[in-house]
Design an enzyme around this catalytic site. Structure first.
Site, PDB file in Angstrom:
ATOM      1  CG  ASP A 153      -2.918 -54.739  70.900  1.00 24.81           C
ATOM      2  OD1 ASP A 153      -2.492 -54.675  69.730  1.00 24.81           O
ATOM      3  OD2 ASP A 153      -3.461 -55.756  71.365  1.00 24.81           O
ATOM      4  CG  ASP A 155      -7.593 -57.441  66.738  1.00 25.24           C
ATOM      5  OD1 ASP A 155      -8.782 -57.255  66.468  1.00 25.24           O
ATOM      6  OD2 ASP A 155      -6.719 -57.618  65.870  1.00 25.24           O
TER       7      ASP A 155
END
Length: 451
Positions: A153, A155
């Protein structure tokens, strides 16, 4: 009349990981029975050391028992009787495991790091169990078939929320190390940009370091890809591009039923979602702007403001309900995801039961992911991260889920879009970029020990 959605919101059952909570409950018993909170540290050091040793043994026995239950659950899945395992009866929400989990060995490691058995006032916590499961998954990957693909991922996993991946980030040398080992790397992010420049802005530190790294071959550099918009836009590393990335046409990576999704249906679904979002903005007087993209629509606060969690969750639930009740929503399966609600998960699994090897169903379908990727906005995306991870696997020649690891932070809270990756690969649940660094260092240590 109280609706199902309001009941689920009030109970917050979708905010709990049932397997972790169950293991935590098992560990609470020896903690309560054997901790010595009234002992004086200086006077009873020998006694406390003996108690810690005894507590460690009891915790270890529990993890050994849970490991056996997990192995039994995996054996039932392999024999086509996944719903009949003892673990499934004890934890009904438990899903598919693509590898064995070495829980006892993982507990011994984490106990040396976190001194869980020595604590007298704080019982084994959610985070303790989460990290033990991460270690067990790494051991399972290395012990069995090995690791071929790691997806991340963006953030809170590679960089802080809303920040960029700068050249001085400690995670960059770890990603370079993966590439040097011949492991493919994919960054699967909710950010849905259609051009390379935006991703270069976010990932410039990594991309520039890769360009300048003399110890990386061109073949190793080509093993980095970026999947944007959950599962909608794919870019590969390209040193000759001014932005170090080149767009990959959809026909080169789209998988199975994704190719059957009709543009007319996509447009209709996004129109309904946009209308619902605008209604929420008016009803709740939200200080937000509405943004419509090619395969997404969402709202984000104006002037870098903040929205309350209740406003975000109300918006997510309203949009999910509206899309589900629409004609196109009832005709095509979709996933409107807001945390780990039993309803949302079961609705998804009815159409897409987890499989060890993904086989697209005969009937065409479409998925929608409603998420809060940055924690302060709500976006409706076509597809989700399970499709993003599968597309990465497909792009690299069909890598098996048991050889894939997805690293992310959103497996629990509202808008937890990493949760869906569990349908496509093994996963590691981290809480910060610093934990990502620790995880990759732990992986490197395990690889060296077991080499």
């Amino acid at each position: 009349m109280t609706t199902r959605y309001r009941v689920e919101y009030a109970l917050k059952s979708h905010r709990r990981d049932q397997l972790i909570e169950w293991i935590k409950g098992l560990l609470a018993v020896p903690f309560v029975l054997h901790s010595q909170p009234t002992a004086v540290q200086e006077e009873d050091a020998t006694k406390l050391a003996a108690v810690a040793h005894d507590t460690h043994q009891r915790y270890a026995e529990i993890f050994s028992d849970v490991e056996r239950l997990l192995n039994d659950h995996i054996d039932h899945e392999l024999s086509g009787a996944a719903g009949k395992s003892k673990l499934k009866l004890l934890v009904p929400t438990v899903g598919t495991f693509f590898t064995r989990l070495y829980l006892r060995e993982a507990f011994d490691y984490q106990d040396r790091q976190r001194f869980i058995s020595r604590r007298r006032f704080v019982a084994p916590s959610f985070n303790d169990v989460r990290l033990i499961l991460n270690s067990a998954q790494l051991l399972g990957l290395v012990h069995t078939k090995g690791l071929e693909l790691v997806t991340f991922d963006g953030d809170v996993t590679l960089y802080d929320d809303g920040a960029n991946l700068n050249a001085d980030s400690p995670v960059i040398p770890r990603i370079i190390r993966l590439l040097q080992q011949g492991i493919k790397v994919g960054i699967v992010t909710a950010a849905g940009y259609t051009d390379e420049a935006k991703y270069y802005e976010r990932l410039q530190g990594l991309l520039d370091v890769m360009r300048d790294a003399s110890d990386l071959t061109d073949e190793q550099r080509s093993a980095l890809i970026v999947m944007g918009g959950e599962s909608n836009y794919l870019f590969r590393y390209d040193a000759s591009s001014p932005h170090r990335l080149t767009y990959v046409p959809r026909e080169n990576w789209v998988i199975g039923e994704m190719a059957t999704w009709e543009e007319e249906d996509i447009t209709q679904l996004l129109n309904i979602a946009e209308s619902s979002l605008r209604a929420c903005v008016a009803n709740l007087n939200l200080p937000v702007s509405v943004l419509r993209k090619d395969r997404a629509v969402g709202v984000f606060p104006k002037n870098r403001g903040r929205l309350s969690r209740e406003q975000l969750e109300e918006t997510v639930l309203v949009v999910q309900n509206t899309v589900e009740r629409s004609q196109v929503g009832s005709r095509l399966p979709f996933c409107a995801f807001n945390g780990c609600s039993p309803f949302f998960v079961s609705h998804y699994l009815r159409h897409h039961p987890p499989r060890r090897k993904y086989k697209p169903p005969i009937q065409p379908c479409m998925l929608i992911s409603i998420t809060q990727p940055g924690g302060n906005d709500v976006f409706v995306d076509i597809g989700d991260k399970s499709w993003g991870v599968r597309a990465c696997q497909q792009y690299f020649g069909g890598i098996d889920p048991s050889r894939t690891l997805h690293v992310g932070d959103q497996f629990l809270s509202a808008g937890a879009n990493d949760f869906k990756a569990r349908l496509a690969s093994t996963t590691a649940w981290i809480a910060s970029p610093a934990e990502t660094v620790q995880l990759l260092d732990e992986l490197d240590t395990i690889q060296k020990v077991l080499a």
